[in-house]
Scaffold this active site. Structure first.
Site, PDB file in Angstrom:
ATOM      1  N   HIS A 126      -6.978  -5.972  -1.002  1.00 39.12           N
ATOM      2  CA  HIS A 126      -5.963  -4.844  -0.610  1.00 39.12           C
ATOM      3  C   HIS A 126      -4.680  -5.528  -0.006  1.00 39.12           C
ATOM      4  O   HIS A 126      -4.365  -5.585   1.259  1.00 39.12           O
ATOM      5  CB  HIS A 126      -6.292  -3.821   0.098  1.00 39.12           C
ATOM      6  N   ASP A 183      -8.715  -3.605  -6.750  1.00 40.12           N
ATOM      7  CA  ASP A 183      -8.283  -3.021  -5.529  1.00 40.12           C
ATOM      8  C   ASP A 183      -8.818  -1.581  -5.591  1.00 40.12           C
ATOM      9  O   ASP A 183      -8.629  -0.748  -6.377  1.00 40.12           O
ATOM     10  CB  ASP A 183      -6.987  -2.931  -5.315  1.00 40.12           C
ATOM     11  N   SER A 234       0.732  -1.305  -0.051  1.00 45.63           N
ATOM     12  CA  SER A 234       0.043  -0.145  -0.015  1.00 45.63           C
ATOM     13  C   SER A 234       0.897   1.346  -0.037  1.00 45.63           C
ATOM     14  O   SER A 234       1.612   1.514  -0.892  1.00 45.63           O
ATOM     15  CB  SER A 234      -0.771   0.078   1.113  1.00 45.63           C
TER      16      SER A 234
END
Length: 563
Positions: A488, A459, A236
Protein backbone atom coordinates in the site's frame (compact mmCIF):
# COMPACT_ATOMS: atom_id res chain seq x y z
CA UNK A 1 4.88 35.01 13.41
CA UNK A 2 5.01 36.08 9.75
CA UNK A 3 7.65 35.96 7.08
CA UNK A 4 10.11 38.84 7.76
CA UNK A 5 10.41 39.63 4.04
CA UNK A 6 6.75 40.65 3.91
CA UNK A 7 6.49 42.21 7.35
CA UNK A 8 6.54 45.89 6.35
CA UNK A 9 4.34 45.57 3.29
CA UNK A 10 1.94 42.91 4.50
CA UNK A 11 -0.82 45.32 5.49
CA UNK A 12 -0.99 47.26 2.22
CA UNK A 13 -0.40 44.10 0.16
CA UNK A 14 -3.29 42.32 1.83
CA UNK A 15 -5.69 45.25 1.33
CA UNK A 16 -4.72 45.56 -2.33
CA UNK A 17 -5.16 41.85 -2.94
CA UNK A 18 -8.49 41.63 -1.16
CA UNK A 19 -9.81 44.53 -3.19
CA UNK A 20 -9.62 42.31 -6.25
CA UNK A 21 -11.38 39.33 -4.68
CA UNK A 22 -14.77 38.70 -6.18
CA UNK A 23 -17.57 39.03 -3.67
CA UNK A 24 -19.40 35.82 -2.80
CA UNK A 25 -22.59 35.13 -4.72
CA UNK A 26 -25.83 36.30 -3.22
CA UNK A 27 -27.34 33.90 -0.72
CA UNK A 28 -30.53 31.96 -1.08
CA UNK A 29 -31.55 29.58 -3.82
CA UNK A 30 -29.41 31.30 -6.47
CA UNK A 31 -26.10 30.69 -4.66
CA UNK A 32 -24.20 27.74 -6.09
CA UNK A 33 -23.38 24.99 -3.57
CA UNK A 34 -19.99 25.70 -2.05
CA UNK A 35 -19.81 29.24 -3.45
CA UNK A 36 -19.35 30.82 -0.03
CA UNK A 37 -16.60 28.34 0.82
CA UNK A 38 -14.87 29.00 -2.52
CA UNK A 39 -14.90 32.73 -1.81
CA UNK A 40 -13.63 32.03 1.71
CA UNK A 41 -10.77 29.97 0.33
CA UNK A 42 -9.77 32.83 -1.96
CA UNK A 43 -9.78 35.25 0.97
CA UNK A 44 -7.75 32.89 3.17
CA UNK A 45 -5.26 32.09 0.41
CA UNK A 46 -4.70 35.79 -0.31
CA UNK A 47 -3.95 36.41 3.34
CA UNK A 48 -1.63 33.42 3.49
CA UNK A 49 0.27 34.53 0.39
CA UNK A 50 0.89 37.91 2.00
CA UNK A 51 1.94 36.43 5.34
CA UNK A 52 4.02 33.51 4.15
CA UNK A 53 5.35 30.98 6.67
CA UNK A 54 7.95 31.93 9.25
CA UNK A 55 10.02 28.75 9.25
CA UNK A 56 12.26 28.11 12.24
CA UNK A 57 13.27 25.43 14.70
CA UNK A 58 10.83 22.56 15.15
CA UNK A 59 9.05 21.85 18.42
CA UNK A 60 10.51 19.23 20.71
CA UNK A 61 10.00 15.76 19.27
CA UNK A 62 10.05 17.02 15.69
CA UNK A 63 13.63 18.29 15.50
CA UNK A 64 15.16 15.20 13.94
CA UNK A 65 18.44 14.91 11.98
CA UNK A 66 18.70 16.96 8.83
CA UNK A 67 17.73 20.51 7.97
CA UNK A 68 14.04 20.31 8.80
CA UNK A 69 12.31 23.57 9.68
CA UNK A 70 8.82 24.11 11.05
CA UNK A 71 6.20 26.83 10.96
CA UNK A 72 2.45 27.41 10.86
CA UNK A 73 -0.19 28.55 8.41
CA UNK A 74 -3.52 30.04 9.47
CA UNK A 75 -6.80 28.83 7.93
CA UNK A 76 -10.46 29.49 8.74
CA UNK A 77 -12.24 26.87 10.79
CA UNK A 78 -15.28 27.47 8.55
CA UNK A 79 -14.56 28.63 4.99
CA UNK A 80 -18.06 30.05 4.71
CA UNK A 81 -16.96 32.48 7.45
CA UNK A 82 -13.38 33.36 6.42
CA UNK A 83 -13.22 36.22 8.94
CA UNK A 84 -14.45 34.03 11.78
CA UNK A 85 -12.50 31.66 13.98
CA UNK A 86 -9.04 30.77 12.69
CA UNK A 87 -6.93 27.68 13.36
CA UNK A 88 -3.23 27.00 12.79
CA UNK A 89 -1.80 24.08 10.86
CA UNK A 90 1.78 23.01 11.55
CA UNK A 91 4.08 22.74 8.54
CA UNK A 92 7.56 21.24 8.05
CA UNK A 93 10.13 21.78 5.33
CA UNK A 94 13.58 20.75 4.17
CA UNK A 95 14.77 23.15 1.44
CA UNK A 96 15.91 21.73 -1.88
CA UNK A 97 19.52 20.58 -1.64
CA UNK A 98 20.27 21.58 -5.27
CA UNK A 99 22.88 18.77 -5.26
CA UNK A 100 22.73 16.25 -8.08
CA UNK A 101 23.31 12.86 -6.40
CA UNK A 102 24.78 11.53 -9.66
CA UNK A 103 27.21 14.42 -10.16
CA UNK A 104 28.45 16.18 -7.03
CA UNK A 105 29.80 19.11 -9.06
CA UNK A 106 26.45 19.89 -10.65
CA UNK A 107 23.73 22.04 -9.14
CA UNK A 108 20.17 21.34 -10.22
CA UNK A 109 17.50 24.03 -10.59
CA UNK A 110 14.95 24.33 -7.81
CA UNK A 111 11.42 23.48 -8.97
CA UNK A 112 9.48 24.77 -5.96
CA UNK A 113 7.78 22.93 -3.11
CA UNK A 114 6.55 19.34 -3.17
CA UNK A 115 3.74 19.01 -0.62
CA UNK A 116 2.97 15.54 0.70
CA UNK A 117 0.14 13.92 2.64
CA UNK A 118 0.46 10.31 3.91
CA UNK A 119 -3.22 9.49 4.27
CA UNK A 120 -5.29 8.34 7.21
CA UNK A 121 -7.46 10.30 7.70
CA UNK A 122 -5.59 11.26 10.84
CA UNK A 123 -1.97 10.81 9.73
CA UNK A 124 0.64 13.52 10.05
CA UNK A 125 3.07 14.37 7.29
CA UNK A 126 5.37 16.38 9.54
CA UNK A 127 8.28 13.97 9.17
CA UNK A 128 8.03 13.58 5.41
CA UNK A 129 10.79 16.11 4.58
CA UNK A 130 13.35 13.81 6.19
CA UNK A 131 12.77 11.28 3.43
CA UNK A 132 15.17 13.26 1.27
CA UNK A 133 18.04 11.61 3.13
CA UNK A 134 17.15 8.25 1.55
CA UNK A 135 18.81 7.25 -1.74
CA UNK A 136 15.52 6.76 -3.61
CA UNK A 137 14.51 10.36 -2.88
CA UNK A 138 17.75 12.31 -3.32
CA UNK A 139 17.04 13.44 -6.89
CA UNK A 140 13.62 14.77 -5.91
CA UNK A 141 15.06 16.33 -2.73
CA UNK A 142 17.63 18.14 -4.88
CA UNK A 143 14.97 19.83 -7.00
CA UNK A 144 12.16 20.41 -4.50
CA UNK A 145 11.63 21.81 -1.05
CA UNK A 146 10.08 18.78 0.65
CA UNK A 147 7.03 19.98 2.61
CA UNK A 148 4.91 18.04 5.07
CA UNK A 149 2.15 19.18 7.37
CA UNK A 150 -0.34 18.04 9.95
CA UNK A 151 -3.89 18.39 8.55
CA UNK A 152 -6.58 20.05 10.63
CA UNK A 153 -7.27 18.07 13.77
CA UNK A 154 -3.96 16.20 13.72
CA UNK A 155 -1.15 16.71 16.24
CA UNK A 156 -0.74 20.42 17.00
CA UNK A 157 -3.09 21.49 14.19
CA UNK A 158 -6.21 22.32 16.22
CA UNK A 159 -6.22 18.76 17.59
CA UNK A 160 -9.38 16.69 17.86
CA UNK A 161 -10.16 14.26 20.66
CA UNK A 162 -13.09 11.94 21.29
CA UNK A 163 -12.11 10.35 24.60
CA UNK A 164 -9.50 10.38 27.34
CA UNK A 165 -6.35 8.81 25.86
CA UNK A 166 -5.96 6.85 29.08
CA UNK A 167 -9.16 5.02 28.18
CA UNK A 168 -8.19 4.55 24.55
CA UNK A 169 -5.85 1.60 24.55
CA UNK A 170 -7.65 -1.24 26.27
CA UNK A 171 -5.79 -4.51 26.15
CA UNK A 172 -6.09 -7.40 25.95
CA UNK A 173 -9.20 -7.47 23.79
CA UNK A 174 -11.28 -9.95 21.84
CA UNK A 175 -11.87 -9.86 18.09
CA UNK A 176 -14.53 -12.42 17.23
CA UNK A 177 -14.69 -13.37 13.57
CA UNK A 178 -18.44 -14.06 13.86
CA UNK A 179 -19.70 -11.86 16.72
CA UNK A 180 -22.65 -12.92 18.84
CA UNK A 181 -25.78 -10.79 19.24
CA UNK A 182 -24.61 -9.87 22.75
CA UNK A 183 -21.23 -8.73 21.46
CA UNK A 184 -22.87 -6.66 18.72
CA UNK A 185 -25.08 -4.97 21.30
CA UNK A 186 -22.01 -4.13 23.37
CA UNK A 187 -20.23 -2.61 20.40
CA UNK A 188 -23.28 -0.56 19.38
CA UNK A 189 -23.32 0.98 22.86
CA UNK A 190 -19.61 1.74 22.60
CA UNK A 191 -20.03 3.34 19.17
CA UNK A 192 -22.82 5.59 20.44
CA UNK A 193 -20.72 6.61 23.44
CA UNK A 194 -17.73 7.34 21.21
CA UNK A 195 -19.79 9.54 18.87
CA UNK A 196 -21.16 11.45 21.88
CA UNK A 197 -17.63 11.89 23.17
CA UNK A 198 -16.49 13.40 19.87
CA UNK A 199 -19.28 15.98 20.06
CA UNK A 200 -18.70 16.72 23.74
CA UNK A 201 -14.95 17.23 23.45
CA UNK A 202 -15.03 19.16 20.16
CA UNK A 203 -18.26 21.14 20.37
CA UNK A 204 -19.50 23.04 17.34
CA UNK A 205 -16.12 22.75 15.61
CA UNK A 206 -16.60 19.03 14.91
CA UNK A 207 -18.59 19.53 11.72
CA UNK A 208 -15.73 21.45 10.07
CA UNK A 209 -13.30 18.53 10.01
CA UNK A 210 -13.87 16.91 6.63
CA UNK A 211 -12.21 16.25 3.28
CA UNK A 212 -13.54 19.31 1.46
CA UNK A 213 -11.96 21.54 4.10
CA UNK A 214 -8.75 19.51 3.85
CA UNK A 215 -8.68 20.32 0.13
CA UNK A 216 -9.31 24.01 0.86
CA UNK A 217 -6.57 24.01 3.50
CA UNK A 218 -4.22 22.64 0.87
CA UNK A 219 -4.84 25.65 -1.35
CA UNK A 220 -4.14 28.03 1.52
CA UNK A 221 -0.91 26.14 2.23
CA UNK A 222 0.04 26.45 -1.45
CA UNK A 223 -0.39 30.20 -1.26
CA UNK A 224 1.50 30.49 2.04
CA UNK A 225 4.45 28.66 0.46
CA UNK A 226 4.51 31.24 -2.31
CA UNK A 227 3.58 28.69 -4.98
CA UNK A 228 1.38 29.90 -7.83
CA UNK A 229 0.64 26.27 -8.71
CA UNK A 230 0.71 23.21 -6.48
CA UNK A 231 3.00 20.20 -6.81
CA UNK A 232 1.47 17.51 -4.58
CA UNK A 233 1.89 13.86 -3.72
CA UNK A 234 -0.88 12.17 -1.81
CA UNK A 235 -0.81 8.59 -0.58
CA UNK A 236 -3.90 6.60 0.31
CA UNK A 237 -6.54 8.95 1.81
CA UNK A 238 -4.31 11.80 0.62
CA UNK A 239 -5.33 10.85 -2.92
CA UNK A 240 -8.99 11.49 -2.11
CA UNK A 241 -8.74 15.07 -0.95
CA UNK A 242 -6.02 15.57 -3.57
CA UNK A 243 -8.64 14.58 -6.14
CA UNK A 244 -11.09 16.98 -4.51
CA UNK A 245 -8.45 19.69 -4.85
CA UNK A 246 -7.96 18.87 -8.53
CA UNK A 247 -11.71 19.22 -9.06
CA UNK A 248 -12.10 22.42 -7.03
CA UNK A 249 -8.89 24.18 -8.10
CA UNK A 250 -7.73 22.66 -11.43
CA UNK A 251 -6.00 25.86 -12.56
CA UNK A 252 -3.89 25.83 -9.38
CA UNK A 253 -2.32 22.43 -10.19
CA UNK A 254 1.22 22.01 -11.52
CA UNK A 255 1.81 18.28 -10.98
CA UNK A 256 0.04 15.71 -8.81
CA UNK A 257 0.95 12.14 -7.87
CA UNK A 258 -1.78 9.88 -6.48
CA UNK A 259 -0.22 6.86 -4.73
CA UNK A 260 -2.61 4.04 -3.72
CA UNK A 261 -5.83 5.82 -4.73
CA UNK A 262 -9.10 5.79 -2.86
CA UNK A 263 -12.15 5.18 -5.05
CA UNK A 264 -13.55 8.75 -5.29
CA UNK A 265 -17.01 7.91 -6.66
CA UNK A 266 -19.52 9.80 -4.49
CA UNK A 267 -21.59 6.69 -3.80
CA UNK A 268 -18.47 4.98 -2.39
CA UNK A 269 -17.76 7.62 0.28
CA UNK A 270 -17.28 5.99 2.74
CA UNK A 271 -19.56 3.08 3.62
CA UNK A 272 -19.14 1.15 0.37
CA UNK A 273 -15.42 1.78 0.21
CA UNK A 274 -15.09 0.09 3.59
CA UNK A 275 -17.06 -2.94 2.38
CA UNK A 276 -14.77 -3.21 -0.64
CA UNK A 277 -11.76 -2.88 1.62
CA UNK A 278 -12.88 -5.71 3.88
CA UNK A 279 -13.34 -7.96 0.85
CA UNK A 280 -9.89 -7.06 -0.50
CA UNK A 281 -8.11 -7.79 2.77
CA UNK A 282 -9.24 -11.38 2.50
CA UNK A 283 -7.19 -11.76 -0.66
CA UNK A 284 -4.18 -10.13 0.94
CA UNK A 285 -4.50 -12.42 3.97
CA UNK A 286 -4.41 -15.34 1.53
CA UNK A 287 -1.21 -13.92 -0.03
CA UNK A 288 0.46 -13.80 3.37
CA UNK A 289 -0.57 -17.34 4.29
CA UNK A 290 0.70 -18.65 0.96
CA UNK A 291 4.06 -17.00 1.60
CA UNK A 292 4.31 -18.42 5.13
CA UNK A 293 3.42 -21.90 3.85
CA UNK A 294 6.11 -21.58 1.17
CA UNK A 295 8.61 -21.09 3.99
CA UNK A 296 7.34 -23.78 6.32
CA UNK A 297 10.94 -24.98 6.77
CA UNK A 298 11.66 -21.66 8.51
CA UNK A 299 8.46 -21.03 10.48
CA UNK A 300 6.83 -24.43 10.93
CA UNK A 301 3.33 -22.98 10.68
CA UNK A 302 2.05 -25.32 7.96
CA UNK A 303 2.74 -26.39 4.41
CA UNK A 304 -0.49 -24.97 2.98
CA UNK A 305 -2.42 -21.71 3.48
CA UNK A 306 -5.12 -23.75 5.25
CA UNK A 307 -2.53 -25.15 7.67
CA UNK A 308 -1.25 -21.62 8.39
CA UNK A 309 -4.81 -20.49 9.08
CA UNK A 310 -5.20 -23.30 11.60
CA UNK A 311 -1.99 -22.17 13.31
CA UNK A 312 -3.30 -18.61 13.45
CA UNK A 313 -6.63 -19.73 14.90
CA UNK A 314 -4.80 -21.90 17.43
CA UNK A 315 -2.95 -18.80 18.61
CA UNK A 316 -6.21 -16.80 18.80
CA UNK A 317 -7.78 -19.48 20.98
CA UNK A 318 -4.79 -19.58 23.32
CA UNK A 319 -4.64 -15.80 23.59
CA UNK A 320 -8.36 -15.61 24.36
CA UNK A 321 -7.84 -17.98 27.29
CA UNK A 322 -4.54 -16.47 28.49
CA UNK A 323 -3.34 -13.19 26.94
CA UNK A 324 0.40 -13.04 26.24
CA UNK A 325 2.07 -10.94 28.88
CA UNK A 326 -1.36 -10.07 30.15
CA UNK A 327 -1.86 -7.58 27.32
CA UNK A 328 -1.90 -9.32 23.93
CA UNK A 329 -5.21 -10.97 23.17
CA UNK A 330 -6.93 -11.94 19.90
CA UNK A 331 -7.59 -8.28 19.12
CA UNK A 332 -3.91 -7.36 19.31
CA UNK A 333 -2.95 -10.41 17.22
CA UNK A 334 -5.46 -9.35 14.58
CA UNK A 335 -4.09 -5.81 14.47
CA UNK A 336 -0.53 -7.05 14.05
CA UNK A 337 -1.42 -9.26 11.11
CA UNK A 338 -3.61 -6.59 9.55
CA UNK A 339 -0.47 -4.47 9.20
CA UNK A 340 1.04 -7.28 7.14
CA UNK A 341 -1.89 -6.78 4.76
CA UNK A 342 -0.58 -3.28 4.09
CA UNK A 343 3.12 -3.98 3.71
CA UNK A 344 4.86 -7.24 2.89
CA UNK A 345 7.94 -5.92 4.73
CA UNK A 346 6.06 -7.02 7.84
CA UNK A 347 5.63 -10.64 6.72
CA UNK A 348 8.86 -12.11 8.14
CA UNK A 349 8.45 -10.45 11.54
CA UNK A 350 4.81 -11.44 11.91
CA UNK A 351 5.46 -15.03 10.86
CA UNK A 352 8.44 -15.32 13.22
CA UNK A 353 6.44 -13.92 16.16
CA UNK A 354 3.53 -16.30 15.56
CA UNK A 355 5.90 -19.24 15.23
CA UNK A 356 7.76 -18.36 18.42
CA UNK A 357 4.53 -17.92 20.37
CA UNK A 358 3.19 -21.32 19.36
CA UNK A 359 6.54 -22.84 20.35
CA UNK A 360 6.35 -21.30 23.82
CA UNK A 361 8.10 -17.93 23.48
CA UNK A 362 5.58 -15.05 23.64
CA UNK A 363 8.12 -12.20 23.73
CA UNK A 364 8.33 -11.49 19.94
CA UNK A 365 4.54 -11.35 19.75
CA UNK A 366 4.33 -9.03 22.74
CA UNK A 367 6.96 -6.79 21.17
CA UNK A 368 5.09 -6.34 17.89
CA UNK A 369 1.49 -6.47 19.12
CA UNK A 370 1.46 -5.12 22.66
CA UNK A 371 -0.04 -1.66 23.29
CA UNK A 372 2.37 1.21 23.89
CA UNK A 373 1.20 3.56 26.61
CA UNK A 374 3.46 6.36 25.40
CA UNK A 375 1.69 6.38 22.04
CA UNK A 376 -1.85 6.46 23.42
CA UNK A 377 -2.42 10.21 23.08
CA UNK A 378 -1.19 10.31 19.48
CA UNK A 379 -3.22 7.26 18.54
CA UNK A 380 -6.37 8.61 20.21
CA UNK A 381 -5.99 11.87 18.29
CA UNK A 382 -5.42 10.02 15.02
CA UNK A 383 -8.49 7.87 15.62
CA UNK A 384 -10.61 10.91 16.42
CA UNK A 385 -9.64 12.63 13.16
CA UNK A 386 -10.21 9.44 11.19
CA UNK A 387 -13.71 9.12 12.63
CA UNK A 388 -14.65 12.78 12.26
CA UNK A 389 -13.53 13.05 8.65
CA UNK A 390 -15.12 9.82 7.46
CA UNK A 391 -18.36 10.43 9.34
CA UNK A 392 -18.59 14.04 8.15
CA UNK A 393 -17.76 13.30 4.51
CA UNK A 394 -20.98 11.64 3.42
CA UNK A 395 -24.09 9.63 4.29
CA UNK A 396 -23.90 6.44 6.36
CA UNK A 397 -26.62 3.92 7.19
CA UNK A 398 -28.20 4.97 10.48
CA UNK A 399 -29.92 1.62 11.11
CA UNK A 400 -27.58 -1.08 12.45
CA UNK A 401 -29.70 -3.69 10.70
CA UNK A 402 -28.26 -2.47 7.38
CA UNK A 403 -24.69 -2.84 8.68
CA UNK A 404 -25.56 -6.24 10.14
CA UNK A 405 -27.10 -7.51 6.91
CA UNK A 406 -24.31 -6.31 4.61
CA UNK A 407 -21.43 -7.42 6.79
CA UNK A 408 -22.91 -10.76 7.84
CA UNK A 409 -23.11 -11.63 4.14
CA UNK A 410 -19.58 -10.37 3.51
CA UNK A 411 -18.06 -12.13 6.52
CA UNK A 412 -18.99 -15.56 5.16
CA UNK A 413 -16.55 -15.07 2.28
CA UNK A 414 -14.21 -12.48 3.83
CA UNK A 415 -14.03 -13.09 7.59
CA UNK A 416 -10.50 -11.79 8.24
CA UNK A 417 -11.27 -8.07 8.66
CA UNK A 418 -14.98 -7.56 8.03
CA UNK A 419 -16.33 -7.14 11.54
CA UNK A 420 -13.33 -5.21 12.86
CA UNK A 421 -13.93 -2.75 10.04
CA UNK A 422 -17.54 -2.42 11.19
CA UNK A 423 -16.55 -1.58 14.76
CA UNK A 424 -14.04 0.98 13.51
CA UNK A 425 -16.65 2.90 11.53
CA UNK A 426 -19.85 2.26 13.49
CA UNK A 427 -19.79 5.65 15.30
CA UNK A 428 -20.76 7.10 11.90
CA UNK A 429 -24.20 5.47 12.25
CA UNK A 430 -24.85 7.66 15.29
CA UNK A 431 -22.97 10.78 14.26
CA UNK A 432 -24.34 13.92 15.94
CA UNK A 433 -23.52 16.57 13.29
CA UNK A 434 -24.67 17.19 9.68
CA UNK A 435 -22.87 15.41 6.83
CA UNK A 436 -21.29 16.81 3.68
CA UNK A 437 -22.53 15.87 0.23
CA UNK A 438 -19.63 14.08 -1.50
CA UNK A 439 -18.21 16.05 -4.41
CA UNK A 440 -18.38 14.48 -7.87
CA UNK A 441 -14.66 14.27 -8.65
CA UNK A 442 -14.35 14.97 -12.35
CA UNK A 443 -12.32 17.11 -14.76
CA UNK A 444 -12.76 17.55 -18.49
CA UNK A 445 -10.16 17.57 -21.28
CA UNK A 446 -7.66 20.38 -20.81
CA UNK A 447 -9.02 21.50 -17.44
CA UNK A 448 -6.25 19.84 -15.43
CA UNK A 449 -2.57 19.22 -16.22
CA UNK A 450 -1.71 15.54 -16.71
CA UNK A 451 -1.42 13.70 -13.39
CA UNK A 452 0.28 10.44 -12.36
CA UNK A 453 -1.58 7.63 -10.59
CA UNK A 454 0.29 4.75 -8.91
CA UNK A 455 -1.36 1.55 -7.72
CA UNK A 456 -0.47 -1.97 -6.66
CA UNK A 457 -2.73 -4.52 -8.29
CA UNK A 458 -3.50 -6.40 -5.03
CA UNK A 459 -3.62 -3.42 -2.66
CA UNK A 460 -6.22 -4.21 0.01
CA UNK A 461 -6.41 -0.86 1.81
CA UNK A 462 -7.38 0.92 -1.40
CA UNK A 463 -8.50 -1.76 -3.87
CA UNK A 464 -7.28 -1.43 -7.45
CA UNK A 465 -10.72 -0.61 -8.80
CA UNK A 466 -10.35 2.80 -7.15
CA UNK A 467 -7.29 3.59 -9.27
CA UNK A 468 -9.25 2.79 -12.43
CA UNK A 469 -12.11 4.96 -11.23
CA UNK A 470 -9.83 7.91 -10.49
CA UNK A 471 -8.08 7.60 -13.85
CA UNK A 472 -11.44 7.76 -15.59
CA UNK A 473 -12.48 10.85 -13.67
CA UNK A 474 -9.31 12.96 -14.02
CA UNK A 475 -8.94 13.68 -17.71
CA UNK A 476 -5.39 13.21 -18.96
CA UNK A 477 -4.24 11.14 -15.99
CA UNK A 478 -1.96 8.13 -16.50
CA UNK A 479 -1.92 4.98 -14.35
CA UNK A 480 1.23 3.03 -13.46
CA UNK A 481 0.42 -0.40 -12.03
CA UNK A 482 2.73 -2.59 -9.99
CA UNK A 483 1.44 -5.96 -11.11
CA UNK A 484 0.77 -8.87 -8.75
CA UNK A 485 1.77 -6.80 -5.71
CA UNK A 486 -0.23 -5.64 -2.71
CA UNK A 487 1.97 -3.10 -0.94
CA UNK A 488 0.00 0.00 0.00
CA UNK A 489 1.86 3.03 -1.33
CA UNK A 490 4.59 2.23 -3.86
CA UNK A 491 6.41 5.52 -4.58
CA UNK A 492 10.00 5.54 -3.35
CA UNK A 493 9.91 1.86 -2.46
CA UNK A 494 11.96 -1.07 -3.76
CA UNK A 495 10.56 -1.01 -7.30
CA UNK A 496 12.99 0.82 -9.60
CA UNK A 497 10.44 0.81 -12.44
CA UNK A 498 7.86 2.67 -10.34
CA UNK A 499 10.48 5.10 -9.03
CA UNK A 500 11.65 5.81 -12.56
CA UNK A 501 8.14 6.92 -13.55
CA UNK A 502 7.84 9.11 -10.43
CA UNK A 503 11.22 10.78 -11.05
CA UNK A 504 10.48 11.36 -14.74
CA UNK A 505 7.15 12.98 -13.91
CA UNK A 506 8.20 15.14 -10.95
CA UNK A 507 11.59 16.15 -12.34
CA UNK A 508 10.78 16.49 -16.05
CA UNK A 509 6.98 16.54 -16.28
CA UNK A 510 7.29 13.40 -18.40
CA UNK A 511 4.63 10.69 -18.29
CA UNK A 512 4.90 7.17 -19.75
CA UNK A 513 5.34 7.01 -23.52
CA UNK A 514 2.38 8.50 -25.40
CA UNK A 515 0.70 9.08 -22.06
CA UNK A 516 -0.58 5.53 -22.02
CA UNK A 517 -0.95 3.45 -18.88
CA UNK A 518 2.18 1.56 -17.86
CA UNK A 519 2.91 -1.59 -15.88
CA UNK A 520 5.83 -2.58 -13.66
CA UNK A 521 6.67 -6.09 -12.52
CA UNK A 522 6.17 -6.78 -8.83
CA UNK A 523 9.05 -6.06 -6.49
CA UNK A 524 10.65 -9.21 -5.00
CA UNK A 525 8.87 -10.96 -2.16
CA UNK A 526 10.50 -10.56 1.26
CA UNK A 527 12.98 -13.20 2.30
CA UNK A 528 12.20 -15.28 5.38
CA UNK A 529 14.12 -14.56 8.54
CA UNK A 530 14.75 -11.21 10.15
CA UNK A 531 12.48 -8.42 8.85
CA UNK A 532 14.02 -5.47 7.07
CA UNK A 533 14.30 -2.64 9.57
CA UNK A 534 12.05 0.31 8.89
CA UNK A 535 10.28 -1.28 5.94
CA UNK A 536 11.03 -0.16 2.41
CA UNK A 537 10.72 3.58 3.11
CA UNK A 538 7.90 4.15 0.65
CA UNK A 539 6.26 7.54 0.83
CA UNK A 540 3.13 5.71 1.88
CA UNK A 541 4.99 3.91 4.63
CA UNK A 542 3.76 4.19 8.18
CA UNK A 543 7.33 4.95 9.21
CA UNK A 544 7.15 8.36 7.53
CA UNK A 545 4.52 9.77 9.77
CA UNK A 546 1.32 7.87 9.11
CA UNK A 547 0.39 6.23 12.39
CA UNK A 548 0.72 2.53 12.85
CA UNK A 549 -2.65 0.80 13.22
CA UNK A 550 -4.28 1.77 16.43
CA UNK A 551 -3.88 -1.02 18.92
CA UNK A 552 -6.57 0.24 21.27
CA UNK A 553 -9.91 -1.47 21.15
CA UNK A 554 -12.76 -1.23 23.60
CA UNK A 555 -14.59 2.08 23.28
CA UNK A 556 -12.32 3.51 20.59
CA UNK A 557 -12.12 2.77 16.91
CA UNK A 558 -9.96 -0.27 16.49
CA UNK A 559 -7.59 0.38 13.62
CA UNK A 560 -6.85 3.58 11.75
CA UNK A 561 -6.77 1.90 8.39
CA UNK A 562 -9.06 3.58 5.94
CA UNK A 563 -6.21 4.31 3.70
Amino acid sequence: MRAPALHLAAGSLLLTALAGVTAPPAGGAEAAPGASELHGTTVAATRAEAAGIDFGACAEGQDLPGRMQCGTVTVPLDYAQPNGKQIELTVSRVPATRKDPRNSKRKVPRQGALVYNPGGPGATGMYFPLIGMLPEWKRIAAAYDLVGYAPRGVGRSAPLSCQDPKQFSKAPSQSPTYPSPAYKKERIAQAKAYARGCAKRSGGALKHYHSLNNARDLDVLRAALGEKKLTFMGASYGTYFGALYATLFPTHVRRMVFDGPVNPAPEQIWYRNNLDQSAAFEGRWEDLREWIAKHDDVYGLGETPEDVLRSFEKARTRLAAEPAGGKVGPGQLQDAFLMAGYYDDYWPGRAQALSAYLKGDPKPLIDIAGPQAEAAAEEENSGAVYTAVECNDGPWPTDFRVWDRDNTRLAWKAPFETWDNVWLNLPCAYWPVPRQEPLDVRTGPGELPPTLILAAERDAATPYRGALELRGRLSGSVLVTEEDSGTHGIAGGPNACVNGHVDAYLLEGRLPLRRADAACDAHPEPKPGAPRSGGHASAGSRGLGAPAPLTGRGTAPDVNKSA
